[in-house]
Design an enzyme around this catalytic site. Structure first.
Site, PDB file in Angstrom:
ATOM      1  N   ARG A 237      31.162  50.287  49.017  1.00  0.00           N
ATOM      2  CA  ARG A 237      29.994  50.526  48.165  1.00  0.00           C
ATOM      3  C   ARG A 237      30.495  51.300  47.126  1.00  0.00           C
ATOM      4  O   ARG A 237      30.863  52.401  47.130  1.00  0.00           O
ATOM      5  CB  ARG A 237      28.845  50.987  48.962  1.00  0.00           C
ATOM      6  N   GLU A 266      24.748  46.839  40.780  1.00  0.00           N
ATOM      7  CA  GLU A 266      25.150  45.376  41.098  1.00  0.00           C
ATOM      8  C   GLU A 266      24.141  44.707  40.545  1.00  0.00           C
ATOM      9  O   GLU A 266      23.147  44.770  41.062  1.00  0.00           O
ATOM     10  CB  GLU A 266      25.883  45.343  42.296  1.00  0.00           C
ATOM     11  N   HIS A 285      32.277  41.907  43.808  1.00  0.00           N
ATOM     12  CA  HIS A 285      31.951  42.071  44.991  1.00  0.00           C
ATOM     13  C   HIS A 285      32.243  40.850  45.879  1.00  0.00           C
ATOM     14  O   HIS A 285      31.116  40.062  46.347  1.00  0.00           O
ATOM     15  CB  HIS A 285      30.416  42.416  45.260  1.00  0.00           C
TER      16      HIS A 285
HETATM   17  C1  8YV Z   1      28.559  40.680  51.210  1.00  0.00           C
HETATM   18  C2  8YV Z   1      29.004  43.025  52.341  1.00  0.00           C
HETATM   19  O1  8YV Z   1      29.034  40.488  49.742  1.00  0.00           O
HETATM   20  O2  8YV Z   1      29.159  42.848  54.317  1.00  0.00           O
HETATM   21  C3  8YV Z   1      28.752  43.479  53.584  1.00  0.00           C
HETATM   22  O3  8YV Z   1      28.149  44.598  53.680  1.00  0.00           O
HETATM   23  O4  8YV Z   1      28.933  43.709  51.081  1.00  0.00           O
HETATM   24  C4  8YV Z   1      29.568  41.593  51.728  1.00  0.00           C
HETATM   25  O5  8YV Z   1      30.270  41.100  52.712  1.00  0.00           O
HETATM   26  C5  8YV Z   1      27.256  40.489  51.110  1.00  0.00           C
HETATM   27  O6  8YV Z   1      26.626  41.152  52.311  1.00  0.00           O
HETATM   28  C6  8YV Z   1      26.882  39.228  50.980  1.00  0.00           C
HETATM   29  O7  8YV Z   1      25.583  38.877  51.608  1.00  0.00           O
END
Ligand code: 8YV
Length: 320
Positions: A237, A266, A285
């Site tokens: 993150r 983001e 991302h």
């Molecule tokens: C995804 C993520 O881009 O798993 C996570 O926490 O950040 C990523 O896998 C996101 O959650 C898409 O919905």
């Protein structure tokens, strides 16, 4: 009127997953950009028994408490820093996750490591602009093979990265709150303090969840400990790194560069100064974004939701 429970979907789900959800629920979809707005969520949330969300939708205490009927907040992903798990737990709302993405995220992590060290994106752009030649020393990168990798956070994803790094004959150091003796034995990893990881590693890669404790875990002090030849990789993150310190670190040569899939804001602000540096590569991302992985994430986020709606335990959930 149909009596099906209402579910709000703001994550991008595979059609198969949407179809199986529609068998049981009345589904409303909302674009992620709209769902990222708290005021929009506050207006509509009281209608829904379940939500399937991405990583940006702000499910804070206020939104959660406004969800009178809410029984499940299903994260299409593993990070849940956008959900107030304590508030959800108090309201007896399940917060579910999809831990099926470690290998895919680890693949992209290795991709960023190789890309930043060998300057693949910059070289691609160079040729694409009609240029050629090794006359520019910029494209003489650095080896990955045999170097030292420092993994901050040896959870599911950090471990998957370690397995790959073995294939590159890397010396692998890791730092975590909890030691993993099994992995140490299996892969010959070395547990070290964060300070010693930062000062020894040629590549530092971050794989921690975002919490109050990991917010700006890598800031000025940490970046100054790194080697001037080292790279920082972040697929966790954005806020785990102090971005303005990172900008100075790269600009002033405290470190050699960075590969980032995540940012403190983001979608990224086009004015983010990091975008102006040439020793940095970035992706929007996308660490879990493969057909295979997104299929599994879609199916599991729906399965978690359906289970809760049927008053069963979801497959994977977090509490506080
Ligand atoms: C995804 C993520 O881009 O798993 C996570 O926490 O950040 C990523 O896998 C996101 O959650 C898409 O919905």
């Amino acid at each position: 009127m149909n009596g099906k429970p209402k579910v709000l979907v703001t994550a991008r789900l595979h059609e198969d997953a949407m179809n199986s959800l529609r068998n049981l629920a009345e589904v409303t979809t909302l674009a992620r950009q709209l769902a990222a707005s708290k005021s929009t969520l506050l207006e509509i949330i009281h209608d829904f028994k379940g939500v399937i969300i991405g990583s940006l939708e702000p499910f804070d205490k206020e939104v959660i408490y406004a969800g009178d009927k809410l029984r499940v907040i299903s994260r299409h992903g593993v990070g849940y820093n956008n959900v107030d798990v304590k508030a959800a737990t108090q309201k007896k709302i399940y917060v579910t996750i999809t831990p099926v993405l470690s290998e895919t995220v680890a693949d992209l992590t290795l991709g960023l490591i190789i890309s930043v060290a060998r300057r693949i994106p910059q070289a691609h752009k160079y040729v694409n602009e009609g240029k050629w030649g090794v006359e520019t020393g910029f494209f003489t990168g650095t080896d990955i093979y045999g170097k030292t990798l420092g993994i901050i956070g040896l959870g599911r994803i950090g471990s998957a990265v370690a397995k790959r790094a073995k294939g590159f004959a890397m010396t692998i150091l890791y730092y975590d709150l909890i030691r993993n003796l099994e992995m140490e034995k299996q892969l010959g990893l070395k547990y070290v303090s964060l300070e010693s990881l930062l000062s020894q590693a040629d590549i530092v890669t971050i794989h921690v969840p975002l919490t109050d404790k990991t917010m700006r875990l890598v800031g000025e002090r940490e970046l100054k400990r790194m080697k001037p030849t080292a790279y920082l990789i972040n697929t966790s993150r954005g806020p785990t790194v102090d971005e303005s310190a990172l900008y100075t670190a790269i600009k002033d040569g405290w470190i050699a560069g960075a590969g980032l899939d995540v940012f403190s804001e983001e979608p990224i602000n086009p004015k983010n100064p990091l975008l102006s540096l040439k020793n940095i590569i970035y992706t929007p991302h996308i660490a879990s974004a493969t057909q295979e992985c997104r299929y599994k994430m879609s199916m599991m986020s729906v399965e978690n939701t359906i289970r809760v709606l049927k008053r069963k335990k979801p497959l994977h959930y977090v509490t506080s």
